[in-house]
Enzyme design. Sequence first.
Site, short mmCIF file in Angstrom:
data_model
loop_
_atom_site.label_atom_id
_atom_site.label_comp_id
_atom_site.label_asym_id
_atom_site.label_seq_id
_atom_site.Cartn_x
_atom_site.Cartn_y
_atom_site.Cartn_z
N GLU A 161 40.93 55.35 -9.90
CA GLU A 161 39.52 55.54 -10.30
C GLU A 161 39.45 55.56 -12.06
O GLU A 161 40.12 56.46 -12.49
CB GLU A 161 39.08 57.06 -9.91
CG GLU A 161 37.49 57.41 -10.10
CD GLU A 161 37.19 58.57 -9.51
OE1 GLU A 161 38.06 59.72 -9.91
OE2 GLU A 161 36.20 58.87 -9.22
N LYS A 190 31.35 78.33 -12.39
CA LYS A 190 31.99 77.82 -13.73
C LYS A 190 31.52 76.22 -13.84
O LYS A 190 32.00 75.44 -13.11
CB LYS A 190 33.42 77.79 -13.66
CG LYS A 190 34.10 77.49 -14.85
CD LYS A 190 35.41 77.06 -14.98
CE LYS A 190 35.72 75.43 -15.03
NZ LYS A 190 35.05 74.61 -16.13
N GLU A 250 35.60 67.77 -3.55
CA GLU A 250 34.63 66.63 -3.58
C GLU A 250 35.54 65.94 -4.86
O GLU A 250 35.38 66.45 -6.07
CB GLU A 250 33.34 66.54 -3.58
CG GLU A 250 32.88 65.21 -3.19
CD GLU A 250 32.96 64.44 -4.25
OE1 GLU A 250 33.70 63.37 -4.51
OE2 GLU A 250 32.05 64.37 -5.22
N CYS A 288 31.02 59.61 -9.03
CA CYS A 288 32.18 59.55 -7.93
C CYS A 288 31.77 58.28 -7.04
O CYS A 288 32.72 57.85 -6.41
CB CYS A 288 32.22 60.83 -7.19
SG CYS A 288 32.20 62.29 -8.14
C1 UN1 Z 1 28.67 61.99 -8.17
O1 UN1 Z 1 28.78 60.98 -8.54
O2 UN1 Z 1 29.41 62.88 -8.15
O3 UN1 Z 1 24.75 59.31 -4.88
C2 UN1 Z 1 27.25 62.41 -7.43
C3 UN1 Z 1 24.72 59.37 -6.02
C4 UN1 Z 1 23.83 60.69 -6.58
C5 UN1 Z 1 25.00 61.87 -6.68
C6 UN1 Z 1 26.54 61.40 -7.42
N1 UN1 Z 1 23.04 61.12 -5.66
O4 UN1 Z 1 25.10 58.46 -6.73
#
Ligand code: UN1
Length: 500
Positions: free
Chosen positions: A390, A180, A255, A289
């Site tokens: 966040e 999804k 995650e 993230c």
């Molecule tokens: C994300 O932000 O969920 O290290 C992934 C990084 C990228 C991946 C980010 N290669 O910022």
Amino acid sequence: MSNSLLKEERLKNFINGEWVDSTSGNAAPVINPANQLVLTNVPLSLAEDVGRAVQAAKAAQKQWALIPAPQRAEVLYRVGYLMKERKEELSKLLTMENGKVLEEARGEVQEGIDMAFYMAGEGRRLFGQTTPSELKDKFAMSVRAPVGVVGIITPWNFPIAIATWKSFPAIVAGNAVVWKPATETPIMAYELAKIFEEAGLPKGVLNVVFGSGAIVGEAMVEQDDIRVISFTGSNEVGRIIAAKCGAKLKKVSLEMGGKNAVIVMEDADLELAVEGILWSAFGTSGQRCTACSRVIVHEDVKDALEERLLAEMAKLTIGDGLDESVKVGPIINQAGLEKINKYMEIGKKEGATLLAGGYVMKEGEFANGWYFAPTLFTDVTPQMRIAQEEIFGPVVSLIPVKSLEEAIEVNNHVEFGLSSSIFTTNANNVFTAARDLDTGIVYVNAGTTGAEIHLPFGGTKGTGNGHRDSGVAALDVFTEWKAVYVDYSGKLQRAQIDVE
Ligand code: UN1
């Protein structure tokens, strides 16, 4: 249709190798965040569609698992080459649906290509262990077995890279996938499924069901035949998924974001630190993230760092990511923009000083998109909400500290534990930080972003639940360990008992 790259007025689900409408008949527009033009429409599927995908996956997986892994891997090599051939087209589509600037979109597509070749290589490894048996004429080994049907739920901020982190190891290990994708960014999923189709993946091994988390995601979690859920998204949704999967004893890999900090020590190369902060805080408009949203700075260099940061921030170009001169693109949607904006009031009320940005950009060329000005708060204290929560936008909080010890304590004093970074020229600081920063990823003399696909990706505390994406670690999510003992002594040998 507003562009020639994408011709479909409405996307379809990909179930059992067929492109099919959702049983609901409903769809939602997919909007380019740079200008609010409709790119296509995404089906909003129902539990029934998930049920069909799971049945297809279940049937396909039995055959797929019997194909030797090196042959399964050949499909991934072909996927990798097709992605490489279409890199430019995919990158443009990615910029259009997600907003990230073209240079970063190319980087993200490259991340997927890297993952294809890396995981294809795993087809000739998938290592287990051989180990001596405690008994004579007996052989012992462990092998990785596929888990069966796996469910993957992917976010809009890395719509192709994260999908490859999850689907490629799952597929090479002999599983079938029900996927999804986020409804904001379905075009990458559609393109990747087309590539798999062209690469000759047997029907039913990869199934894509578009729709909301509340309906499609929920149905996936409820399906007993899906044995693993791998999810990247918010902490709030991750907790719900984990609780439901827990009740069903379903394996779940989560995650869920970060509150990542760059530490700048008094001995740091400040010019380099500023470059690292700008790239990791304002790249992808802070919607990673791994984005840097805190700068923990030694008080001796605070003023100098602020000054340099402000000077460089003033040079950032903002706009439509398809324009190669633009460095910061739009925010994904109105809700994202409002969330970021809400933190401006929160920060000011808490007593932080706003040094730059702090507003929604609405004038002129920005009128039709969702843009937020790159923002810098200073004199932030560690317990303020802007230093804890966040924000997922181009907002950085500067927190002054007096020592490395205090910097590490401040870094660790948040709910999340994804990524951290330290700028220093002192080797003792480097190793102390690498040991004591409580995050799944630590960078030295680089910003908080830039994870490479052959290393484990994920974090501690509120970021995850102990699993990792990408790297060999991803195989642990999508395989079961199986211990195999072969007794060739011709007699019954009892472990722990018949040992001479
Ligand atoms: C994300 O932000 O969920 O290290 C992934 C990084 C990228 C991946 C980010 N290669 O910022």
